[in-house]
Design an enzyme around this catalytic site. Sequence first.
Site, PDB file in Angstrom:
ATOM      1  NE  ARG A   3      -2.675   1.064   6.805  1.00  0.00           N
ATOM      2  CZ  ARG A   3      -2.293   2.150   7.435  1.00  0.00           C
ATOM      3  NH1 ARG A   3      -3.004   2.625   8.432  1.00  0.00           N
ATOM      4  NH2 ARG A   3      -1.208   2.786   7.076  1.00  0.00           N
ATOM      5  NE  ARG A  27       3.173  -5.659  -0.044  1.00  0.00           N
ATOM      6  CZ  ARG A  27       4.171  -4.891   0.398  1.00  0.00           C
ATOM      7  NH1 ARG A  27       5.415  -5.195   0.163  1.00  0.00           N
ATOM      8  NH2 ARG A  27       3.921  -3.808   1.093  1.00  0.00           N
TER       9      ARG A  27
HETATM   10  O1  1CP Z   1       7.074  -6.521  -1.670  1.00  0.00           O
HETATM   11  C1  1CP Z   1       7.904  -7.371  -1.322  1.00  0.00           C
HETATM   12  O2  1CP Z   1       9.114  -7.325  -1.584  1.00  0.00           O
HETATM   13  C2  1CP Z   1       7.364  -8.563  -0.553  1.00  0.00           C
HETATM   14  C3  1CP Z   1       8.009  -8.816   0.762  1.00  0.00           C
HETATM   15  C4  1CP Z   1       7.653  -7.776   1.799  1.00  0.00           C
HETATM   16  C5  1CP Z   1       8.452  -6.710   2.274  1.00  0.00           C
HETATM   17  C6  1CP Z   1       9.828  -6.324   1.781  1.00  0.00           C
HETATM   18  C7  1CP Z   1       6.441  -7.756   2.536  1.00  0.00           C
HETATM   19  C8  1CP Z   1       5.364  -8.762   2.341  1.00  0.00           C
HETATM   20  N1  1CP Z   1       6.528  -6.749   3.460  1.00  0.00           N
HETATM   21  C9  1CP Z   1       7.740  -6.066   3.329  1.00  0.00           C
HETATM   22  C10 1CP Z   1       8.221  -4.949   4.188  1.00  0.00           C
HETATM   23  C11 1CP Z   1       7.322  -3.769   4.178  1.00  0.00           C
HETATM   24  N2  1CP Z   1       6.012  -3.798   4.571  1.00  0.00           N
HETATM   25  C12 1CP Z   1       7.634  -2.440   3.808  1.00  0.00           C
HETATM   26  C13 1CP Z   1       8.999  -1.923   3.401  1.00  0.00           C
HETATM   27  C14 1CP Z   1       9.278  -2.109   1.930  1.00  0.00           C
HETATM   28  C15 1CP Z   1      10.678  -1.572   1.599  1.00  0.00           C
HETATM   29  O3  1CP Z   1      11.609  -1.677   2.398  1.00  0.00           O
HETATM   30  O4  1CP Z   1      10.808  -1.053   0.481  1.00  0.00           O
HETATM   31  C16 1CP Z   1       6.456  -1.691   3.949  1.00  0.00           C
HETATM   32  C17 1CP Z   1       6.272  -0.215   3.660  1.00  0.00           C
HETATM   33  C18 1CP Z   1       5.434  -2.568   4.426  1.00  0.00           C
HETATM   34  C19 1CP Z   1       4.028  -2.203   4.761  1.00  0.00           C
HETATM   35  C20 1CP Z   1       2.942  -3.023   4.175  1.00  0.00           C
HETATM   36  N3  1CP Z   1       2.884  -4.397   4.204  1.00  0.00           N
HETATM   37  C21 1CP Z   1       1.753  -2.536   3.579  1.00  0.00           C
HETATM   38  C22 1CP Z   1       1.368  -1.077   3.414  1.00  0.00           C
HETATM   39  C23 1CP Z   1       0.918  -0.617   4.735  1.00  0.00           C
HETATM   40  C24 1CP Z   1      -0.141   0.450   4.703  1.00  0.00           C
HETATM   41  O5  1CP Z   1       0.221   1.642   4.773  1.00  0.00           O
HETATM   42  O6  1CP Z   1      -1.349   0.126   4.695  1.00  0.00           O
HETATM   43  C25 1CP Z   1       0.970  -3.645   3.257  1.00  0.00           C
HETATM   44  C26 1CP Z   1      -0.394  -3.642   2.630  1.00  0.00           C
HETATM   45  C27 1CP Z   1       1.694  -4.832   3.651  1.00  0.00           C
HETATM   46  C28 1CP Z   1       1.195  -6.215   3.567  1.00  0.00           C
HETATM   47  C29 1CP Z   1       2.091  -7.281   3.068  1.00  0.00           C
HETATM   48  N4  1CP Z   1       3.466  -7.224   3.058  1.00  0.00           N
HETATM   49  C30 1CP Z   1       3.955  -8.382   2.517  1.00  0.00           C
HETATM   50  C31 1CP Z   1       2.863  -9.236   2.193  1.00  0.00           C
HETATM   51  C32 1CP Z   1       2.975 -10.605   1.559  1.00  0.00           C
HETATM   52  C33 1CP Z   1       1.698  -8.558   2.576  1.00  0.00           C
HETATM   53  C34 1CP Z   1       0.268  -9.100   2.562  1.00  0.00           C
HETATM   54  C35 1CP Z   1      -0.561  -8.462   1.518  1.00  0.00           C
HETATM   55  C36 1CP Z   1      -0.611  -9.179   0.215  1.00  0.00           C
HETATM   56  O7  1CP Z   1       0.420  -9.650  -0.288  1.00  0.00           O
HETATM   57  O8  1CP Z   1      -1.713  -9.234  -0.313  1.00  0.00           O
END
Ligand code: 1CP
Length: 339
Positions: free
Chosen positions: A36, A23
């Site tokens: 964002r 992340r």
């Molecule tokens: O953290 C982990 O466990 C990695 C796997 C995962 C999961 C569970 C990713 C990969 N996304 C998610 C679901 C997710 N995505 C949630 C729910 C988490 C939960 O249930 O507790 C949420 C809130 C998100 C939103 C999200 N995804 C954000 C924040 C959004 C915002 O408000 O700007 C961001 C920045 C992401 C990007 C993301 N998600 C996952 C990856 C590999 C990435 C790419 C970014 C990176 O890794 O650099």
Amino acid sequence: MNTTFLQACRGEKTEYTPVWMMRQAGRYLPEYQKVRGGISFLDLCKTPDLCVEVTLQPVNRLNMDAAILFSDILIPMEAMGAGLEFNEGRGPVFHQTIRDQAGLDRLIVPDPEASMGFVMETIRLLRRELKVPLIGFAGAPFTCATYLIEGGSSKTFWETKKMMFTQPGLFHGLMEKITLCTLAYLQAQARAGAQALQIFDSWAGILAPCDFEEFALPYVQRIIAGLKDTKLPLIYFANNGATLLDLAVLSGADVLGIDWRINIREAIRRVGPRAIQGNLDPFALLLPAPELRARIKRLLDAAADAHGYIFNLGHGIHQFTPPDQAKCAVDAVHELSGR
Ligand code: 1CP
């Protein structure tokens, strides 16, 4: 092209220890917040130019040795027809929870190019810009299934386990469909130019080993077997998975991600001739710089016998982490490992 990360994945000797952070693009970076500020998270994920920009932000600011595609593990679930929304504060919400056969029948196995072309476009654009390898990714079927069954994030996973134990046929049917979607999606990422692929199993750790073996692992194995002919390094990360590591090894992955709940020396013993990625508690980034450096030194020393080691956190970087602390960690890894 700096290929140190790819060499470490293959267990080859490297000049120094490569580092990236799960992340690494996201809310702890003010430059991400700025992007964002003008767009919803889902729209951001569907706009290749902006995905390229936020993918590059941590690579440039922190000097990472790998980039990870900016997207989300839930994007393919939307392409399957599950109706996804991201609520500020509440996280992901699915409009159609999958809890019966009729719901499962309504899910489709999408053509990744047709329904998620924006992801493949992001990968193609990134490859023109990047001087470090690009990691593509997907969620593991079990982790994706929890979101579809619960309708979003969960603390107890009540509905998921209820389905596993009272309707195992339905559960396996859902896993089957997610597996077909995920394999095709990762193959498309490989064709577009991803140079390594990571499977995130964020919720595997809620399972007993016997249930992981029956309900989750076979599907990861099928995806990894189906990706072998891409010849790309394949990384499997089962979060909270210390007790599942011996089984995770059977996934067939080249690299096993580990969280911070296991001693890395023990993990090295248990994974055999495979590379390891991770192990620093994300909250350790809050340590004062000298203590952070000392902890990283201990970790690098302990990892010296690994068959390839990629420095990473044990889970995603926390959204309130000061970026300078993350930079301090990356610099320490590079300096202490001889870059
Ligand atoms: O953290 C982990 O466990 C990695 C796997 C995962 C999961 C569970 C990713 C990969 N996304 C998610 C679901 C997710 N995505 C949630 C729910 C988490 C939960 O249930 O507790 C949420 C809130 C998100 C939103 C999200 N995804 C954000 C924040 C959004 C915002 O408000 O700007 C961001 C920045 C992401 C990007 C993301 N998600 C996952 C990856 C590999 C990435 C790419 C970014 C990176 O890794 O650099």
